[in-house]
Design a protein around this motif. Structure first.
Motif, PDB file in Angstrom:
ATOM      1  N   GLY A  33      34.074  24.846  31.406  1.00  0.00           N
ATOM      2  CA  GLY A  33      34.564  24.550  30.295  1.00  0.00           C
ATOM      3  C   GLY A  33      35.602  25.632  29.581  1.00  0.00           C
ATOM      4  O   GLY A  33      36.138  25.511  28.597  1.00  0.00           O
ATOM      5  N   GLU A  34      36.157  26.336  30.642  1.00  0.00           N
ATOM      6  CA  GLU A  34      37.408  27.370  30.243  1.00  0.00           C
ATOM      7  C   GLU A  34      38.517  26.594  29.865  1.00  0.00           C
ATOM      8  O   GLU A  34      39.102  25.587  30.365  1.00  0.00           O
ATOM      9  CB  GLU A  34      37.465  28.252  31.379  1.00  0.00           C
ATOM     10  N   ARG A  35      39.152  27.331  28.953  1.00  0.00           N
ATOM     11  CA  ARG A  35      40.588  26.651  28.441  1.00  0.00           C
ATOM     12  C   ARG A  35      41.556  28.086  28.115  1.00  0.00           C
ATOM     13  O   ARG A  35      40.770  28.754  27.398  1.00  0.00           O
ATOM     14  CB  ARG A  35      40.658  25.913  27.279  1.00  0.00           C
ATOM     15  N   VAL A  36      42.299  28.140  28.719  1.00  0.00           N
ATOM     16  CA  VAL A  36      43.362  29.407  28.478  1.00  0.00           C
ATOM     17  C   VAL A  36      44.868  28.736  28.162  1.00  0.00           C
ATOM     18  O   VAL A  36      45.223  27.805  29.063  1.00  0.00           O
ATOM     19  CB  VAL A  36      43.404  30.345  29.729  1.00  0.00           C
ATOM     20  N   GLU A 118      46.974  45.508  52.796  1.00  0.00           N
ATOM     21  CA  GLU A 118      46.266  45.543  51.492  1.00  0.00           C
ATOM     22  C   GLU A 118      45.417  44.249  51.113  1.00  0.00           C
ATOM     23  O   GLU A 118      45.795  43.068  51.315  1.00  0.00           O
ATOM     24  CB  GLU A 118      47.075  46.009  50.357  1.00  0.00           C
ATOM     25  N   ARG A 119      44.411  44.419  50.337  1.00  0.00           N
ATOM     26  CA  ARG A 119      43.522  43.216  50.038  1.00  0.00           C
ATOM     27  C   ARG A 119      43.289  43.333  48.431  1.00  0.00           C
ATOM     28  O   ARG A 119      42.615  44.289  48.150  1.00  0.00           O
ATOM     29  CB  ARG A 119      42.149  42.904  50.843  1.00  0.00           C
ATOM     30  N   VAL A 120      43.291  42.181  47.700  1.00  0.00           N
ATOM     31  CA  VAL A 120      43.095  42.186  46.253  1.00  0.00           C
ATOM     32  C   VAL A 120      42.343  40.837  45.986  1.00  0.00           C
ATOM     33  O   VAL A 120      42.570  39.649  46.710  1.00  0.00           O
ATOM     34  CB  VAL A 120      44.429  41.814  45.498  1.00  0.00           C
ATOM     35  N   ALA A 121      41.241  41.072  45.466  1.00  0.00           N
ATOM     36  CA  ALA A 121      40.467  39.974  45.082  1.00  0.00           C
ATOM     37  C   ALA A 121      40.574  39.446  43.543  1.00  0.00           C
ATOM     38  O   ALA A 121      40.598  40.380  42.552  1.00  0.00           O
ATOM     39  CB  ALA A 121      38.856  40.493  45.526  1.00  0.00           C
ATOM     40  N   LEU A 122      40.465  38.387  43.433  1.00  0.00           N
ATOM     41  CA  LEU A 122      40.350  37.756  41.894  1.00  0.00           C
ATOM     42  C   LEU A 122      39.013  37.099  41.436  1.00  0.00           C
ATOM     43  O   LEU A 122      38.619  36.202  42.477  1.00  0.00           O
ATOM     44  CB  LEU A 122      41.460  36.715  41.717  1.00  0.00           C
ATOM     45  N   ALA A 123      38.069  37.500  40.697  1.00  0.00           N
ATOM     46  CA  ALA A 123      36.781  36.767  40.509  1.00  0.00           C
ATOM     47  C   ALA A 123      37.049  35.584  39.875  1.00  0.00           C
ATOM     48  O   ALA A 123      36.463  34.701  39.836  1.00  0.00           O
ATOM     49  CB  ALA A 123      36.096  37.691  39.382  1.00  0.00           C
ATOM     50  N   LEU A 124      38.326  35.237  39.163  1.00  0.00           N
ATOM     51  CA  LEU A 124      38.559  33.939  38.521  1.00  0.00           C
ATOM     52  C   LEU A 124      37.462  33.428  37.583  1.00  0.00           C
ATOM     53  O   LEU A 124      37.254  32.434  36.985  1.00  0.00           O
ATOM     54  CB  LEU A 124      38.762  32.895  39.453  1.00  0.00           C
ATOM     55  N   ARG A 125      37.197  34.658  36.885  1.00  0.00           N
ATOM     56  CA  ARG A 125      36.341  34.372  35.843  1.00  0.00           C
ATOM     57  C   ARG A 125      36.939  34.207  34.407  1.00  0.00           C
ATOM     58  O   ARG A 125      38.211  34.390  34.505  1.00  0.00           O
ATOM     59  CB  ARG A 125      35.253  35.646  35.402  1.00  0.00           C
ATOM     60  N   PRO A 126      36.387  33.656  33.257  1.00  0.00           N
ATOM     61  CA  PRO A 126      37.036  33.333  32.102  1.00  0.00           C
ATOM     62  C   PRO A 126      37.868  34.667  31.485  1.00  0.00           C
ATOM     63  O   PRO A 126      36.840  35.626  31.786  1.00  0.00           O
ATOM     64  CB  PRO A 126      35.896  32.802  31.354  1.00  0.00           C
ATOM     65  N   LEU A 127      38.795  34.577  30.616  1.00  0.00           N
ATOM     66  CA  LEU A 127      39.543  35.460  30.242  1.00  0.00           C
ATOM     67  C   LEU A 127      39.879  36.682  31.235  1.00  0.00           C
ATOM     68  O   LEU A 127      40.044  37.514  30.844  1.00  0.00           O
ATOM     69  CB  LEU A 127      38.593  36.135  29.031  1.00  0.00           C
ATOM     70  N   GLY A 128      40.136  36.305  32.497  1.00  0.00           N
ATOM     71  CA  GLY A 128      40.451  37.036  33.574  1.00  0.00           C
ATOM     72  C   GLY A 128      39.377  38.181  33.777  1.00  0.00           C
ATOM     73  O   GLY A 128      40.030  39.336  34.348  1.00  0.00           O
TER      74      GLY A 128
END
Length: 250
Positions: A33-36, A118-128
């Protein structure tokens, strides 16, 4: 957009100069239901911060290869333009073991661990949002990016004829990418102010083009929908109306 634009970063600069307040990326996740919605200015700010992280803290250099293991998402679009800004090759769904660094979503962390850089992870959660617990061996993007500078200047000029994007076994230079994006924009009928809705993934050129590059090249905007198949016909029709969609690529 300017005829002299030869890299995706050039296209973004032209969009920022033309109309910084207009929407560029409107993102939906129909599973959550996320909208950005990001204006050109807000999107460019995220790109600048991410490019500073990439060039500064991660010490990435032009020509380095970054394995981008992310789905169709507004933050994925940011990383694509950040790579272009630095001159790093975005290797979409590429092999992390052969990459200089990797950027991963929460579902591909095990695969991403094969990268020795180097490793970067993104949670991809609402609002970043950040991870509740940072994954071991990774920098949490949501923790690292807020403190980065709002303006970006590359240490070396980006070569338009240097490699910029690898996807589906094909590598495109920055200028080739821009040319293809313009061609796709024409085929999709995109004009300045157009609103393109797409549910395509970011796993191939068609999805990347519809989901970012073609609208950017045309001075248009994209309504980028993840898990679009979860919408019924009435829901899709309502979105098309509410978002003033002028074209579809699904």
């Amino acid at each position: 957009m300017n005829a002299t634009d030869r890299t995706p970063a050039d296209l973004l600069r032209s969009a920022l100069a033309a109309d910084p307040g207009r929407p560029l990326v409107t993102f939906y996740d129909d599973a959550t239901g996320e909208r950005v919605e990001l204006s050109v200015a807000t999107f460019a700010n995220w790109v600048a911060k991410t490019a500073n992280l990439l060039q500064g803290d991660l010490a990435a250099e032009p020509g380095d290869r970054l394995a981008l293991l992310l789905p169709a998402h507004w933050q994925s679009a940011v990383w694509l333009l950040a790579c272009s800004s630095v001159g790093v090759v975005a290797d979409v769904q590429g092999d992390p073991a052969g990459a200089d660094l990797v950027v991963s979503g929460p579902d591909t962390l095990d695969r991403a661990r094969s990268c020795r850089g180097e490793r970067v992870a993104l949670a991809l959660r609402p609002l970043g949002g950040r991870f509740p617990r940072p994954p071991e061996g990774f920098a949490d993007y949501a923790v690292e990016v807020p403190g980065q500078g709002d303006r970006f200047a590359p240490f070396a000029p980006v070569d338009p004829d240097g490699p910029a994007l690898a996807v589906g076994g094909v590598t495109l230079t920055a200028s080739q990418l821009v040319a293809r994006a313009r061609e796709d924009a024409a085929e999709l009928g995109l004009l300045p102010g157009s609103r393109l809705l797409t549910g395509r993934t970011y796993d191939d050129w068609a999805g990347l083009s519809a989901g970012l590059f073609a609208p950017l090249a045309a001075g248009a905007s994209v309504v980028l929908c993840r898990h679009l198949g979860q919408l019924d016909e009435d829901g899709l029709a309502a979105r098309i109306e509410s978002e003033r969609v002028t074209g579809r690529a699904v």
